[in-house]
Structure formats: structure tokens, C-alpha cells
Design an enzyme around this catalytic site. Structure first.
Site, PDB file in Angstrom:
ATOM      1  N   HIS A 270      37.222 -34.026  14.970  1.00 28.08           N
ATOM      2  CA  HIS A 270      36.780 -34.605  13.700  1.00 28.08           C
ATOM      3  C   HIS A 270      37.746 -34.323  12.552  1.00 28.08           C
ATOM      4  O   HIS A 270      37.695 -34.974  11.511  1.00 28.08           O
ATOM      5  CB  HIS A 270      35.397 -34.057  13.308  1.00 28.08           C
ATOM      6  CG  HIS A 270      35.449 -32.705  12.660  1.00 28.08           C
ATOM      7  ND1 HIS A 270      35.786 -31.553  13.341  1.00 28.08           N
ATOM      8  CD2 HIS A 270      35.232 -32.301  11.379  1.00 28.08           C
ATOM      9  CE1 HIS A 270      35.760 -30.527  12.507  1.00 28.08           C
ATOM     10  NE2 HIS A 270      35.434 -30.945  11.323  1.00 28.08           N
TER      11      HIS A 270
ATOM     12  N   HIS B  40       0.808  -1.220   0.000  1.00 27.03           N
ATOM     13  CA  HIS B  40       0.000   0.000   0.000  1.00 27.03           C
ATOM     14  C   HIS B  40       0.842   1.271   0.000  1.00 27.03           C
ATOM     15  O   HIS B  40       0.322   2.363   0.097  1.00 27.03           O
ATOM     16  CB  HIS B  40      -0.935   0.046   1.217  1.00 27.03           C
ATOM     17  CG  HIS B  40      -1.738  -1.199   1.416  1.00 27.03           C
ATOM     18  ND1 HIS B  40      -1.273  -2.280   2.136  1.00 27.03           N
ATOM     19  CD2 HIS B  40      -2.972  -1.551   0.974  1.00 27.03           C
ATOM     20  CE1 HIS B  40      -2.177  -3.238   2.149  1.00 27.03           C
ATOM     21  NE2 HIS B  40      -3.221  -2.832   1.440  1.00 27.03           N
TER      22      HIS B  40
ATOM     23  N   HIS C 232      38.479 -34.705   7.337  1.00 28.84           N
ATOM     24  CA  HIS C 232      39.006 -33.841   6.275  1.00 28.84           C
ATOM     25  C   HIS C 232      40.289 -34.344   5.622  1.00 28.84           C
ATOM     26  O   HIS C 232      40.858 -33.657   4.781  1.00 28.84           O
ATOM     27  CB  HIS C 232      39.250 -32.426   6.841  1.00 28.84           C
ATOM     28  CG  HIS C 232      37.992 -31.746   7.292  1.00 28.84           C
ATOM     29  ND1 HIS C 232      36.892 -31.585   6.489  1.00 28.84           N
ATOM     30  CD2 HIS C 232      37.654 -31.185   8.484  1.00 28.84           C
ATOM     31  CE1 HIS C 232      35.935 -30.947   7.154  1.00 28.84           C
ATOM     32  NE2 HIS C 232      36.369 -30.702   8.374  1.00 28.84           N
TER      33      HIS C 232
END
Ligand code: FES
Ligand code: FE
Length: 437
Positions: A227, A121, A232
């Protein structure tokens, strides 16, 4: 998409999770965590209310909105917000949702604007969020007794920054940002204040979707050095011809405070080796004495060291690679990752470019390390679809008695990076916020 009713029902169900039940789910004395934390909608709805709407959240680096009129759009939890610098130079953060019927007022990701005009609007807002005007304003004045333009601005958040990082919160009663960050500032300075010119984010923001719960990457960055060698290794061999191998745990630490965590070694440029860019290594070595003069010998060894960190709840980074990211929740089982590259403003352009390419190669949607992680994180989340699987507990018991006194290091310091101490600290903070009315 969940209907609003379902979300509300879930929020109600979440609130009915009494404190005792939540405490049973997060048993930090034994290092056991309930898998429903990573799956259940009621818990997630309570997180939006009690964590994301309650604590400070990273929204932008000052360099992204350096000029008056500069803005970007992002999220605080699932609340879409605009971060905008106004004419006075102040940074404002407000909801990207029109108070008239709720439409978004800005669809761009970033840019420079004097005002935000709603498509529906035509209500128009300044870059401080204030309602400037609307079509047929006179009619509002003559037909609506309580009409008060000053009360119809975009809903604003509190804003504060620390050495270039801008944070915001919708919680009026949250402690000051300085208190929230606490001693973590001492660690943040390793990256934010190792050069007198300060830092900047390089242009561009990589966005990607991972189908995992937001806490899984946050806890990975806060303390999951464990990890790296396993997950990796093949990517490291493929990219750099290096094997990650067994990481020497001597003189490595996990430190935490207020749920924030940093785990690190003192190898100075260990992580930057991952960039395999001689120019970056030379740059870091050439600055070591200056950094030591600025931050002390100890912290000068941490600038590019093999390390990772998370600012509670969902803002993570890797020193050395200089990738910064947020894990934006999109339901309990999906996130949007937003990724940037941080560099010293005074670094040579060619070094900045090497950092940018290094991040793209390693931790980005096309980065080999990110692909390794993303697959694991998705499976850690999606296995919980199994009814029986979901009933099992997860193990967070590594390094239970590893806390030490250290003359220089701040916060709660634990020996060895192979350690779940920072993860436990993350969930301690999570539990405290979730249990507080
Ligand atoms: Fe924005 Fe109506 S919804 S002007
Ligand atoms: Fe990883």
C-alpha cells in the site's frame, strides 16, 4: 456500550461458531477471508477469550517502569491492567479492578506509588498487587469465616520480558514467552540489540482512536508494503519532496513465524530517509560497522531499512522510524492506538529528539502517514455495515508460491515484500487459536 448480557450472549454465539464455520471464513489455500471477521460481535467476543486472554501481549518497555514504585496503566484485550515495579525490582502485571466491588483502583496513566487505594471503600493494594489492608479489617475477621486477605489481591498475570520489552498473559498454560516469540527474536534483535546499551522508550505515550477493527492495522504492519507507494505518495511529496514511487522488489522479503511477521529490504537506511534528518542518517552510517560486528552484515543492513513488523496479535513497529504501537481493541469496530518512540539508550540526545519529532510528523495522531492509513482502515471496517457488502470475501492471494530457502534468514521466508504471505500467516495463527477449545 454493549450490556454485559449482550457480550455474554455474543461470546456464547461465538463459541457456537463451530470450527468448520471458522475454517470456511478463513480459506488460506485460496487466499480468501470473510468480512465478518472485521465486523461481527460474536467473533470479537471469542477473540477476547481465545486470543487476547490466551496469548502473550506486549504491555510496556522496561524503561517506562525503571524505578521501584513506577507504574503505568494499559489494556490486555479489554481488561484494564496495571504494570508496576515493586520494591524487590520485579515487574508485576495485575487487573486494575478491585476484588471488592470491581472499581478501578488506579485512574492515572503512569506515575510512582507505593500502593493503590480504591476510591470506593478504601481497600489498599501494594505494587505487587497484594491486599495490604482495608477499613474495619477486624470486623471482616470476626464476621466472615472464610476471610483470607492473601486471597484478595488484584488478579495477577504471568510476566516475562525480552531485551526490554515486557509481555504478560493471563493464560497459565501458555508456552513460555521465548517459545512464543521463537525465531522472531532474531529479527527483534535488529532493533533491540544493535548497541550494547540496549534501548528505551522516550517519555510520553500518544493515544488516539481509530474506528477500525484491530486486525486491519495489525495485518497492515505485518506485511502490507504493497500500500505504501500508493497510499503515502502525496504525504511523502508534501513532507520530504520525495516520491515513494515504485518500490524495487529485488532483495526484499517477507518472513514470519508463529503469526508474527516482518517484511523488509536490505537498504540499511531507506526508511530513515523518511525522517529527512541528516543527523539520524549520519548516526546510522557511523554505526554500521559496529552493528555488523554485533549482528552480522546481513542484519546490519536491516536496522533502518524500509520495513514493518507485527508481533502477534497487536504489537507493531516500523524499523527506521522507530515507532512502536499497540492496537487496543474497543469492540469489533474501534481501537485505541498507543504510540511510543524507541531509541538506543546510548544515542546522543539530539538524535533521540530527531526520532521523537520524526514519529510525531509521520506516525502519530498528527502524522501525515498515520492519517493516510487511518482513513483507509476506517473505511475497510465501516463498509461492512452493508448487509450485501458483508457477504463478500476479501482477497489475500498475492505471492502464493513465493516461499524460499534462505541461508541466513530465519522463519518462513518469502521472496518480495509485495506479498500477502505474512497476512496469511497472521490469519493462520488467528484461526488456530480461535478453533482451539
Ligand atoms: Fe474497591 Fe470497595 S470496590 S474497596
Ligand atoms: Fe501505511
Amino acid at each position: 456500550m454493549e450490556s454485559e448480557n449482550t457480550s455474554e450472549m455474543c461470546a456464547k454465539e461465538g463459541r457456537s461458531l463451530d470450527t468448520g464455520k471458522l475454517r470456511e471464513m478463513v480459506d488460506l489455500d485460496r487466499g480468501l477471508i470473510d468480512r465478518r471477521l472485521f465486523w461481527d460481535e460474536p467473533i470479537y467476543q471469542l477473540e477476547l477469550e481465545r486470543i487476547f486472554a490466551r496469548t502473550w501481549l506486549f504491555v510496556a518497555h522496561e524503561s517506562q517502569v525503571s524505578q521501584p514504585g513506577d507504574f503505568l496503566t494499559t489494556y490486555m484485550g479489554e481488561d484494564g491492567v496495571i504494570v508496576a515495579r515493586d520494591r524487590s525490582g520485579a515487574v508485576n502485571v495485575f487487573l486494575n479492578s478491585c476484588p471488592h466491588r470491581g472499581n478501578k483502583v488506579c485512574f492515572a496513566e503512569e506515575g510512582n506509588r507505593r500502593r493503590f487505594t480504591c476510591n470506593y471503600h478504601g481497600w489498599s493494594f501494594g505494587n505487587d498487587g497484594v491486599l495490604l489492608g482495608m477499613p474495619a479489617e477486624e470486623l471482616y475477621k470476626s464476621t466472615c469465616e472464610e476471610f483470607d486477605k492473601s486471597k484478595l489481591g488484584l488478579h495477577r498475570a504471568r510476566v516475562a520480558s525480552y531485551k526490554g520489552l515486557i509481555f504478560a498473559t493471563f493464560n497459565e498454560r501458555a508456552p513460555e514467552l521465548e517459545e512464543h516469540l521463537g525465531d522472531f527474536r532474531w529479527y527483534l534483535d535488529v532493533l533491540l540489540d544493535n548497541d550494547e546499551g540496549g534501548t528505551e522508550f522516550l517519555g510520553g505515550n500518544l493515544k488516539s482512536i481509530i474506528r477500525c477493527n484491530w486486525k486491519i492495522p495489525a495485518e497492515n504492519f505485518t506485511g502490507d508494503s504493497y500500500h505504501a507507494a500508493w497510499t503515502h505518495n502525496s504525504a511523502a511529496v508534501g513532507m520530504m519532496g520525495l516520491t515513494v514511487g515504485k518500490i524495487d522488489q529485488e532483495r526484499t522479503y517477507a518472513a514470519n513465524m508463529n503469526g508474527h511477521g516482518w517484511q523488509f529490504g536490505m537498504d540499511m537506511i531507506g526508511n530513515a530517509m523518511g525522517m529527512a534528518e541528516q543527523e539520524v542518517l549520519d548516526y546510522l552510517r557511523s554505526r554500521e560497522a559496529d552493528v555488523a560486528a554485533r549482528l552480522g552484515k546481513l542484519r546490519s543492513r536491516m536496522v533502518g531499512a524500509v520495513s514493518s513488523a507485527n508481533v502477534f496479535p497487536n504489537f507493531s513497529f516500523l524499523p527506521g522510524y522507530n515507532t512502536f504501537r499497540t492496537w487496543q481493541p474497543q469492540g469489533p469496530r474501534q481501537i485505541q492506538v498507543q504510540t511510543w518512540t524507541l531509541v538506543n539508550r546510548n544515542a546522543p540526545d539530539s538524535v533521540k529528539e530527531k526520532y521523537r519529532r520524526g514519529v510525531a510528523r509521520t506516525f502519530s495522531p498528527s502524522g501525515l502517514f498515520e492519517m493516510d492509513d487511518g482513513e483507509n482502515w476506517e473505511n475497510c471496517t465501516q463498509t461492512n455495515a452493508g448487509f450485501v457488502t458483508r457477504k463478500q470475501k476479501l482477497h489475500y492471494g498475492l505471492g502464493m508460491n513465493s516461499e524460499i530457502e534462505h541461508d541466513e534468514l530465519k522463519g518462513n521466508v518469502h521472496l518480495r515484500k509485495y506479498n500477502d504471505a505474512n497476512q496469511r500467516a497472521f490469519y493462520r495463527q488467528w484461526l488456530e487459536l480461535m478453533c482451539a477449545e
